[in-house]
Structures are given as structure tokens and as C-alpha cells.
Design a protein around this motif. Sequence first.
Motif, PDB file in Angstrom:
ATOM      1  N   ARG A  20       0.827  -1.208   0.000  1.00 55.84           N
ATOM      2  CA  ARG A  20       0.000   0.000   0.000  1.00 55.84           C
ATOM      3  C   ARG A  20       0.863   1.260   0.000  1.00 55.84           C
ATOM      4  O   ARG A  20       0.585   2.198  -0.733  1.00 55.84           O
ATOM      5  CB  ARG A  20      -0.937   0.004   1.204  1.00 55.84           C
ATOM      6  CG  ARG A  20      -1.852   1.211   1.205  1.00 55.84           C
ATOM      7  CD  ARG A  20      -2.939   1.136   2.207  1.00 55.84           C
ATOM      8  NE  ARG A  20      -2.408   0.968   3.549  1.00 55.84           N
ATOM      9  CZ  ARG A  20      -3.162   0.937   4.629  1.00 55.84           C
ATOM     10  NH1 ARG A  20      -4.461   1.029   4.515  1.00 55.84           N
ATOM     11  NH2 ARG A  20      -2.631   0.789   5.815  1.00 55.84           N
ATOM     12  N   SER A  21       1.920   1.275   0.804  1.00 54.73           N
ATOM     13  CA  SER A  21       2.771   2.461   0.848  1.00 54.73           C
ATOM     14  C   SER A  21       3.857   2.415  -0.222  1.00 54.73           C
ATOM     15  O   SER A  21       4.430   3.439  -0.563  1.00 54.73           O
ATOM     16  CB  SER A  21       3.414   2.608   2.227  1.00 54.73           C
ATOM     17  OG  SER A  21       4.283   1.536   2.476  1.00 54.73           O
ATOM     18  N   GLY A  22       4.168   1.210  -0.720  1.00 53.04           N
ATOM     19  CA  GLY A  22       5.162   1.072  -1.774  1.00 53.04           C
ATOM     20  C   GLY A  22       6.580   1.358  -1.324  1.00 53.04           C
ATOM     21  O   GLY A  22       7.398   1.822  -2.106  1.00 53.04           O
ATOM     22  N   ARG A  23       6.862   1.088  -0.065  1.00 54.41           N
ATOM     23  CA  ARG A  23       8.215   1.327   0.421  1.00 54.41           C
ATOM     24  C   ARG A  23       8.615   0.311   1.482  1.00 54.41           C
ATOM     25  O   ARG A  23       7.786  -0.412   2.004  1.00 54.41           O
ATOM     26  CB  ARG A  23       8.390   2.745   0.943  1.00 54.41           C
ATOM     27  CG  ARG A  23       7.627   3.067   2.198  1.00 54.41           C
ATOM     28  CD  ARG A  23       7.760   4.565   2.512  1.00 54.41           C
ATOM     29  NE  ARG A  23       7.262   4.879   3.824  1.00 54.41           N
ATOM     30  CZ  ARG A  23       8.021   5.061   4.891  1.00 54.41           C
ATOM     31  NH1 ARG A  23       9.315   4.977   4.803  1.00 54.41           N
ATOM     32  NH2 ARG A  23       7.484   5.344   6.055  1.00 54.41           N
ATOM     33  N   TRP A  24       9.924   0.278   1.764  1.00 53.50           N
ATOM     34  CA  TRP A  24      10.495  -0.627   2.756  1.00 53.50           C
ATOM     35  C   TRP A  24      10.498   0.033   4.127  1.00 53.50           C
ATOM     36  O   TRP A  24      10.698   1.232   4.237  1.00 53.50           O
ATOM     37  CB  TRP A  24      11.933  -0.990   2.386  1.00 53.50           C
ATOM     38  CG  TRP A  24      12.014  -1.959   1.254  1.00 53.50           C
ATOM     39  CD1 TRP A  24      12.147  -1.656  -0.071  1.00 53.50           C
ATOM     40  CD2 TRP A  24      11.967  -3.378   1.330  1.00 53.50           C
ATOM     41  NE1 TRP A  24      12.190  -2.806  -0.819  1.00 53.50           N
ATOM     42  CE2 TRP A  24      12.084  -3.878   0.022  1.00 53.50           C
ATOM     43  CE3 TRP A  24      11.835  -4.282   2.377  1.00 53.50           C
ATOM     44  CZ2 TRP A  24      12.073  -5.240  -0.262  1.00 53.50           C
ATOM     45  CZ3 TRP A  24      11.830  -5.636   2.105  1.00 53.50           C
ATOM     46  CH2 TRP A  24      11.947  -6.099   0.799  1.00 53.50           C
ATOM     47  N   PHE A  25      10.301  -0.775   5.152  1.00 53.84           N
ATOM     48  CA  PHE A  25      10.355  -0.312   6.534  1.00 53.84           C
ATOM     49  C   PHE A  25      11.376  -1.137   7.296  1.00 53.84           C
ATOM     50  O   PHE A  25      11.504  -2.341   7.075  1.00 53.84           O
ATOM     51  CB  PHE A  25       8.997  -0.487   7.229  1.00 53.84           C
ATOM     52  CG  PHE A  25       7.920   0.398   6.689  1.00 53.84           C
ATOM     53  CD1 PHE A  25       7.754   1.677   7.172  1.00 53.84           C
ATOM     54  CD2 PHE A  25       7.071  -0.058   5.688  1.00 53.84           C
ATOM     55  CE1 PHE A  25       6.766   2.496   6.678  1.00 53.84           C
ATOM     56  CE2 PHE A  25       6.079   0.751   5.181  1.00 53.84           C
ATOM     57  CZ  PHE A  25       5.924   2.034   5.682  1.00 53.84           C
ATOM     58  N   HIS A  26      12.098  -0.473   8.189  1.00 53.12           N
ATOM     59  CA  HIS A  26      12.966  -1.177   9.134  1.00 53.12           C
ATOM     60  C   HIS A  26      12.110  -1.430  10.370  1.00 53.12           C
ATOM     61  O   HIS A  26      11.591  -0.501  10.981  1.00 53.12           O
ATOM     62  CB  HIS A  26      14.190  -0.330   9.485  1.00 53.12           C
ATOM     63  CG  HIS A  26      14.979  -0.886  10.616  1.00 53.12           C
ATOM     64  ND1 HIS A  26      15.732  -2.031  10.503  1.00 53.12           N
ATOM     65  CD2 HIS A  26      15.100  -0.482  11.893  1.00 53.12           C
ATOM     66  CE1 HIS A  26      16.297  -2.285  11.665  1.00 53.12           C
ATOM     67  NE2 HIS A  26      15.924  -1.359  12.524  1.00 53.12           N
ATOM     68  N   ILE A  27      11.920  -2.686  10.726  1.00 53.76           N
ATOM     69  CA  ILE A  27      11.071  -3.051  11.853  1.00 53.76           C
ATOM     70  C   ILE A  27      11.979  -3.421  13.020  1.00 53.76           C
ATOM     71  O   ILE A  27      12.708  -4.411  12.963  1.00 53.76           O
ATOM     72  CB  ILE A  27      10.119  -4.198  11.468  1.00 53.76           C
ATOM     73  CG1 ILE A  27       9.274  -3.738  10.276  1.00 53.76           C
ATOM     74  CG2 ILE A  27       9.249  -4.595  12.648  1.00 53.76           C
ATOM     75  CD1 ILE A  27       8.448  -4.795   9.635  1.00 53.76           C
ATOM     76  N   PRO A  28      11.950  -2.633  14.089  1.00 56.29           N
ATOM     77  CA  PRO A  28      12.910  -2.777  15.182  1.00 56.29           C
ATOM     78  C   PRO A  28      12.575  -3.925  16.133  1.00 56.29           C
ATOM     79  O   PRO A  28      11.966  -3.726  17.171  1.00 56.29           O
ATOM     80  CB  PRO A  28      12.814  -1.432  15.902  1.00 56.29           C
ATOM     81  CG  PRO A  28      11.416  -0.978  15.654  1.00 56.29           C
ATOM     82  CD  PRO A  28      11.041  -1.511  14.301  1.00 56.29           C
ATOM     83  N   VAL A  29      12.977  -5.125  15.780  1.00 54.68           N
ATOM     84  CA  VAL A  29      12.711  -6.274  16.653  1.00 54.68           C
ATOM     85  C   VAL A  29      13.930  -6.691  17.462  1.00 54.68           C
ATOM     86  O   VAL A  29      13.800  -7.411  18.444  1.00 54.68           O
ATOM     87  CB  VAL A  29      12.188  -7.490  15.858  1.00 54.68           C
ATOM     88  CG1 VAL A  29      10.829  -7.206  15.261  1.00 54.68           C
ATOM     89  CG2 VAL A  29      13.163  -7.929  14.807  1.00 54.68           C
ATOM     90  N   ALA A  30      15.120  -6.248  17.090  1.00 57.47           N
ATOM     91  CA  ALA A  30      16.342  -6.687  17.781  1.00 57.47           C
ATOM     92  C   ALA A  30      16.318  -6.295  19.253  1.00 57.47           C
ATOM     93  O   ALA A  30      16.648  -7.105  20.125  1.00 57.47           O
ATOM     94  CB  ALA A  30      17.574  -6.119  17.100  1.00 57.47           C
ATOM     95  N   GLY A  31      15.917  -5.087  19.551  1.00 62.46           N
ATOM     96  CA  GLY A  31      15.851  -4.637  20.941  1.00 62.46           C
ATOM     97  C   GLY A  31      14.806  -5.385  21.750  1.00 62.46           C
ATOM     98  O   GLY A  31      14.983  -5.619  22.945  1.00 62.46           O
ATOM     99  N   ILE A  32      13.712  -5.760  21.100  1.00 62.19           N
ATOM    100  CA  ILE A  32      12.657  -6.507  21.788  1.00 62.19           C
ATOM    101  C   ILE A  32      13.110  -7.942  22.037  1.00 62.19           C
ATOM    102  O   ILE A  32      12.841  -8.522  23.091  1.00 62.19           O
ATOM    103  CB  ILE A  32      11.350  -6.482  20.964  1.00 62.19           C
ATOM    104  CG1 ILE A  32      10.901  -5.042  20.716  1.00 62.19           C
ATOM    105  CG2 ILE A  32      10.251  -7.259  21.670  1.00 62.19           C
ATOM    106  CD1 ILE A  32       9.781  -4.914  19.709  1.00 62.19           C
TER     107      ILE A  32
END
Length: 159
Positions: free
Chosen positions: A86-98
Motif C-alpha cells: 500500500r505504501s510502496g516502500r520498505w520499513f525497518h522493523i525494530p525487533v532486535a531490541g525486543i
Amino acid sequence: MDADRNRPSNAVGLCLLPSDLLQDIFFRLALPEILCLRSVSTSLSSLISGDDFRRLYALRSCSETWLFLYKKRSPRESMLHGFNDRSGRWFHIPVAGILLPAVHPGEDLYFLTASGDFFLFASNSRRELIAVNLAANAVKKIPASPLGPRGTSSWRRSG
């Protein structure tokens, strides 16, 4: 100088909009963008965290398509990237800290799947499943299956 202090910030101006209009704007955003909005103000955070908003957002976003890539590095440096159609872009999803409190040093993690704001990882060395709830910023280890380890006859049906 005093004029700068008395001028409302963009965040405050955004909070003055009617909640229905804010919800309509937020429904057009991808989940990582919405999660970032929680830190803008307490009123936006309470709107986003509300049961009604979460239910309506889930209904509207069920037709979205995501593609996830997990770069395996040390748990402190691992990265989950997601592409949203839908947004047509990449996201960095911050799971390392979790993940950090639940992952032991040297543990080999694999990304399995995602659903809503949950991400499921498998630990190869400990044979555990680890669930990450991105919205709650929480991690939980899932106990071993009562059916036994994968690859044994207990997974097969007789006959």
C-alpha cells in the motif's frame, strides 16, 4: 524568542483535529508508521492504543500485502525489513531490541512468519519458538509442543 515558545508545535496542532479525522488519516498509514506516532504525544498514543482503533485498523489492513526479509546477524544487530504494497516502500522493523532479553548469546534465530503486529521466530539451537508483539513491545517464548519434536512419528496420523 518568546514567540517560538508560545507557538504550538505541529504535534499539538495535530492533536487538535477531531479524533474521527485523525483516525481516517492514521488508517492510511502502515503499521510501523503508526507505532512511531505513539511517541508523538500521549493523546495520540491513547487514540492509537484504543480497542476501537485497533479493531478498525485490523479490518482495514487485512487486504495489505507485506514481504519480510530478516538479516541474520548477532541478536543485537539483526534486522527485519518489511515491504508494504500500500505504501510502496520498505520499513525497518525494530525487533532486535525486543528480542534481546529472550535470546541467549550465540543463539541462531530464524524468522518464520508474521500476522498483524506479531512476529514468530524459531531458535535453532534451543528448539524454541519466540513470539514478538510489536505493538506491545513484548517478547514471549512459546513452550514446546505437546506433540513432541518435529520429525517424529507423533506428528503423523495412523492409518
